[in-house]
Scaffold this motif. Structure first.
Motif, PDB file in Angstrom:
ATOM      1  N   GLU A   1      -0.525   4.212  11.155  1.00 60.46           N
ATOM      2  CA  GLU A   1       0.423   3.334  11.835  1.00 60.46           C
ATOM      3  C   GLU A   1       0.741   2.106  10.992  1.00 60.46           C
ATOM      4  OE1 GLU A   1      -0.972   2.641  15.832  1.00 60.46           O
ATOM      5  OE2 GLU A   1      -0.676   4.744  16.374  1.00 60.46           O
ATOM      6  N   LEU A   2       0.907   2.359   9.676  1.00 60.87           N
ATOM      7  CA  LEU A   2       1.239   1.315   8.715  1.00 60.87           C
ATOM      8  C   LEU A   2       2.451   1.757   7.901  1.00 60.87           C
ATOM      9  CD1 LEU A   2      -2.402   0.519   7.589  1.00 60.87           C
ATOM     10  CD2 LEU A   2      -0.946  -0.907   9.036  1.00 60.87           C
ATOM     11  N   ASP A   3       2.846   0.932   6.943  1.00 65.19           N
ATOM     12  CA  ASP A   3       4.002   1.222   6.110  1.00 65.19           C
ATOM     13  C   ASP A   3       3.575   1.671   4.718  1.00 65.19           C
ATOM     14  OD1 ASP A   3       6.133   0.276   7.946  1.00 65.19           O
ATOM     15  OD2 ASP A   3       5.104  -1.640   7.691  1.00 65.19           O
ATOM     16  N   LEU A   4       4.410   2.499   4.117  1.00 64.96           N
ATOM     17  CA  LEU A   4       4.256   2.886   2.716  1.00 64.96           C
ATOM     18  C   LEU A   4       5.216   2.006   1.933  1.00 64.96           C
ATOM     19  CD1 LEU A   4       2.917   4.896   0.734  1.00 64.96           C
ATOM     20  CD2 LEU A   4       4.987   6.292   0.977  1.00 64.96           C
ATOM     21  N   VAL A   5       4.685   1.220   1.000  1.00 63.98           N
ATOM     22  CA  VAL A   5       5.489   0.240   0.271  1.00 63.98           C
ATOM     23  C   VAL A   5       5.426   0.530  -1.221  1.00 63.98           C
ATOM     24  CG1 VAL A   5       5.840  -2.223  -0.170  1.00 63.98           C
ATOM     25  CG2 VAL A   5       4.936  -1.479   2.050  1.00 63.98           C
ATOM     26  N   LEU A   6       6.604   0.663  -1.837  1.00 63.83           N
ATOM     27  CA  LEU A   6       6.692   0.866  -3.283  1.00 63.83           C
ATOM     28  C   LEU A   6       6.503  -0.494  -3.955  1.00 63.83           C
ATOM     29  CD1 LEU A   6       7.344   3.002  -5.508  1.00 63.83           C
ATOM     30  CD2 LEU A   6       9.715   2.197  -5.362  1.00 63.83           C
ATOM     31  N   VAL A   7       5.380  -0.665  -4.662  1.00 65.35           N
ATOM     32  CA  VAL A   7       5.060  -1.961  -5.269  1.00 65.35           C
ATOM     33  C   VAL A   7       5.345  -2.002  -6.762  1.00 65.35           C
ATOM     34  CG1 VAL A   7       3.388  -2.612  -3.495  1.00 65.35           C
ATOM     35  CG2 VAL A   7       2.610  -1.356  -5.511  1.00 65.35           C
ATOM     36  N   SER A   8       5.558  -0.827  -7.368  1.00 64.75           N
ATOM     37  CA  SER A   8       5.894  -0.748  -8.792  1.00 64.75           C
ATOM     38  C   SER A   8       6.706   0.514  -9.017  1.00 64.75           C
ATOM     39  CB  SER A   8       4.622  -0.705  -9.638  1.00 64.75           C
ATOM     40  OG  SER A   8       4.945  -0.531 -11.002  1.00 64.75           O
ATOM     41  N   THR A   9       7.664   0.436  -9.940  1.00 65.58           N
ATOM     42  CA  THR A   9       8.488   1.610 -10.206  1.00 65.58           C
ATOM     43  C   THR A   9       8.102   2.336 -11.490  1.00 65.58           C
ATOM     44  OG1 THR A   9      10.156   0.226 -11.272  1.00 65.58           O
ATOM     45  CG2 THR A   9      10.467   0.735  -8.931  1.00 65.58           C
ATOM     46  N   ASP A  10       7.294   1.717 -12.337  1.00 67.65           N
ATOM     47  CA  ASP A  10       6.939   2.351 -13.613  1.00 67.65           C
ATOM     48  C   ASP A  10       5.477   2.111 -13.936  1.00 67.65           C
ATOM     49  OD1 ASP A  10       7.196   3.790 -15.948  1.00 67.65           O
ATOM     50  OD2 ASP A  10       7.939   2.086 -17.095  1.00 67.65           O
ATOM     51  N   PRO A  11       4.591   2.996 -13.534  1.00 64.95           N
ATOM     52  CA  PRO A  11       4.852   4.217 -12.779  1.00 64.95           C
ATOM     53  C   PRO A  11       5.045   3.921 -11.291  1.00 64.95           C
ATOM     54  CG  PRO A  11       2.512   4.024 -13.163  1.00 64.95           C
ATOM     55  CD  PRO A  11       3.167   2.858 -13.869  1.00 64.95           C
ATOM     56  N   ALA A  12       5.645   4.862 -10.572  1.00 62.75           N
ATOM     57  CA  ALA A  12       5.883   4.693  -9.131  1.00 62.75           C
ATOM     58  C   ALA A  12       4.541   4.565  -8.427  1.00 62.75           C
ATOM     59  CB  ALA A  12       6.678   5.874  -8.594  1.00 62.75           C
ATOM     60  N   THR A  13       4.299   3.391  -7.866  1.00 61.76           N
ATOM     61  CA  THR A  13       3.027   3.093  -7.211  1.00 61.76           C
ATOM     62  C   THR A  13       3.294   2.545  -5.821  1.00 61.76           C
ATOM     63  OG1 THR A  13       2.068   2.553  -9.365  1.00 61.76           O
ATOM     64  CG2 THR A  13       0.870   1.787  -7.412  1.00 61.76           C
ATOM     65  N   CYS A  14       2.614   3.113  -4.834  1.00 62.17           N
ATOM     66  CA  CYS A  14       2.781   2.683  -3.448  1.00 62.17           C
ATOM     67  C   CYS A  14       1.452   2.235  -2.869  1.00 62.17           C
ATOM     68  CB  CYS A  14       3.311   3.829  -2.591  1.00 62.17           C
ATOM     69  SG  CYS A  14       5.017   4.253  -2.908  1.00 62.17           S
ATOM     70  N   LYS A  15       1.555   1.282  -1.947  1.00 62.51           N
ATOM     71  CA  LYS A  15       0.394   0.836  -1.180  1.00 62.51           C
ATOM     72  C   LYS A  15       0.701   1.036   0.297  1.00 62.51           C
ATOM     73  CE  LYS A  15      -2.129  -2.641  -2.658  1.00 62.51           C
ATOM     74  NZ  LYS A  15      -2.555  -3.998  -2.976  1.00 62.51           N
ATOM     75  N   ILE A  16      -0.333   1.314   1.057  1.00 62.30           N
ATOM     76  CA  ILE A  16      -0.206   1.429   2.505  1.00 62.30           C
ATOM     77  C   ILE A  16      -0.694   0.119   3.107  1.00 62.30           C
ATOM     78  CG2 ILE A  16      -1.052   2.596   4.573  1.00 62.30           C
ATOM     79  CD1 ILE A  16      -1.322   5.149   2.912  1.00 62.30           C
ATOM     80  N   PHE A  17       0.189  -0.551   3.853  1.00 65.35           N
ATOM     81  CA  PHE A  17      -0.191  -1.758   4.582  1.00 65.35           C
ATOM     82  C   PHE A  17       0.871  -2.101   5.611  1.00 65.35           C
ATOM     83  CE2 PHE A  17       1.982  -3.313   0.781  1.00 65.35           C
ATOM     84  CZ  PHE A  17       2.819  -4.320   1.244  1.00 65.35           C
ATOM     85  N   ASP A  18       0.614  -3.099   6.445  1.00 62.39           N
ATOM     86  CA  ASP A  18       1.571  -3.536   7.454  1.00 62.39           C
ATOM     87  C   ASP A  18       2.579  -4.462   6.794  1.00 62.39           C
ATOM     88  OD1 ASP A  18       3.007  -4.494   9.608  1.00 62.39           O
ATOM     89  OD2 ASP A  18       1.247  -5.024  10.798  1.00 62.39           O
ATOM     90  N   TYR A  19       3.754  -3.960   6.519  1.00 62.27           N
ATOM     91  CA  TYR A  19       4.760  -4.723   5.771  1.00 62.27           C
ATOM     92  C   TYR A  19       5.224  -5.956   6.528  1.00 62.27           C
ATOM     93  CZ  TYR A  19       8.565  -5.653   2.575  1.00 62.27           C
ATOM     94  OH  TYR A  19       9.407  -6.239   1.652  1.00 62.27           O
ATOM     95  N   GLN A  20       5.220  -5.923   7.842  1.00 62.53           N
ATOM     96  CA  GLN A  20       5.641  -7.078   8.626  1.00 62.53           C
ATOM     97  C   GLN A  20       4.707  -8.267   8.455  1.00 62.53           C
ATOM     98  OE1 GLN A  20       6.348  -5.921  12.672  1.00 62.53           O
ATOM     99  NE2 GLN A  20       8.172  -4.767  12.148  1.00 62.53           N
ATOM    100  N   LYS A  21       3.464  -8.014   8.071  1.00 59.46           N
ATOM    101  CA  LYS A  21       2.517  -9.106   7.835  1.00 59.46           C
ATOM    102  C   LYS A  21       2.607  -9.648   6.423  1.00 59.46           C
ATOM    103  CE  LYS A  21      -0.907  -7.833  11.261  1.00 59.46           C
ATOM    104  NZ  LYS A  21      -2.315  -7.501  11.506  1.00 59.46           N
ATOM    105  N   TYR A  22       3.418  -9.012   5.575  1.00 62.13           N
ATOM    106  CA  TYR A  22       3.541  -9.384   4.174  1.00 62.13           C
ATOM    107  C   TYR A  22       4.247 -10.672   3.999  1.00 62.13           C
ATOM    108  CZ  TYR A  22       5.092  -9.152  -0.676  1.00 62.13           C
ATOM    109  OH  TYR A  22       5.357  -9.424  -1.976  1.00 62.13           O
TER     110      TYR A  22
END
Length: 64
Positions: free
Chosen positions: A43-64
Motif C-alpha cells: 500500500e505504498l508507491d513505486l518511485v523512479l529515483v534514478s534513470t541511469d540505471p533505472a532505480t525505484c524505491k518503494i515508499f509513501d510518496y505523499q510523505k516525501y
C-alpha cells in the motif's frame, strides 16, 4: 501521478528496474510490473529515483 520531478507508479514505463523496498532491501533488477505489485501489496508507491540505471524505491510518496 507525478509532480514533474519523479515518475511514480503507472508513470514508470521501463521494462525493468533496480528495486529498493520500503525496508531498504535491494532486490536487484526485477520486472517493473513485479515492482509495482510489491508496492501495491505494501500500500505504498513505486518511485523512479534514478534513470541511469533505472532505480525505484518503494515508499509513501505523499510523505516525501
Amino acid at each position: 501521478m507525478s509532480d514533474g520531478t519523479h515518475k511514480i507508479n503507472e508513470m514508470i514505463t521501463c521494462a525493468q528496474v533496480i528495486l529498493i523496498d520500503q525496508e531498504g532491501v535491494n532486490h536487484g533488477t526485477v520486472p517493473t510490473r513485479h515492482a509495482m505489485e510489491l508496492a501495491d501489496q505494501a500500500e505504498l508507491d513505486l518511485v523512479l529515483v534514478s534513470t541511469d540505471p533505472a532505480t525505484c524505491k518503494i515508499f509513501d510518496y505523499q510523505k516525501y
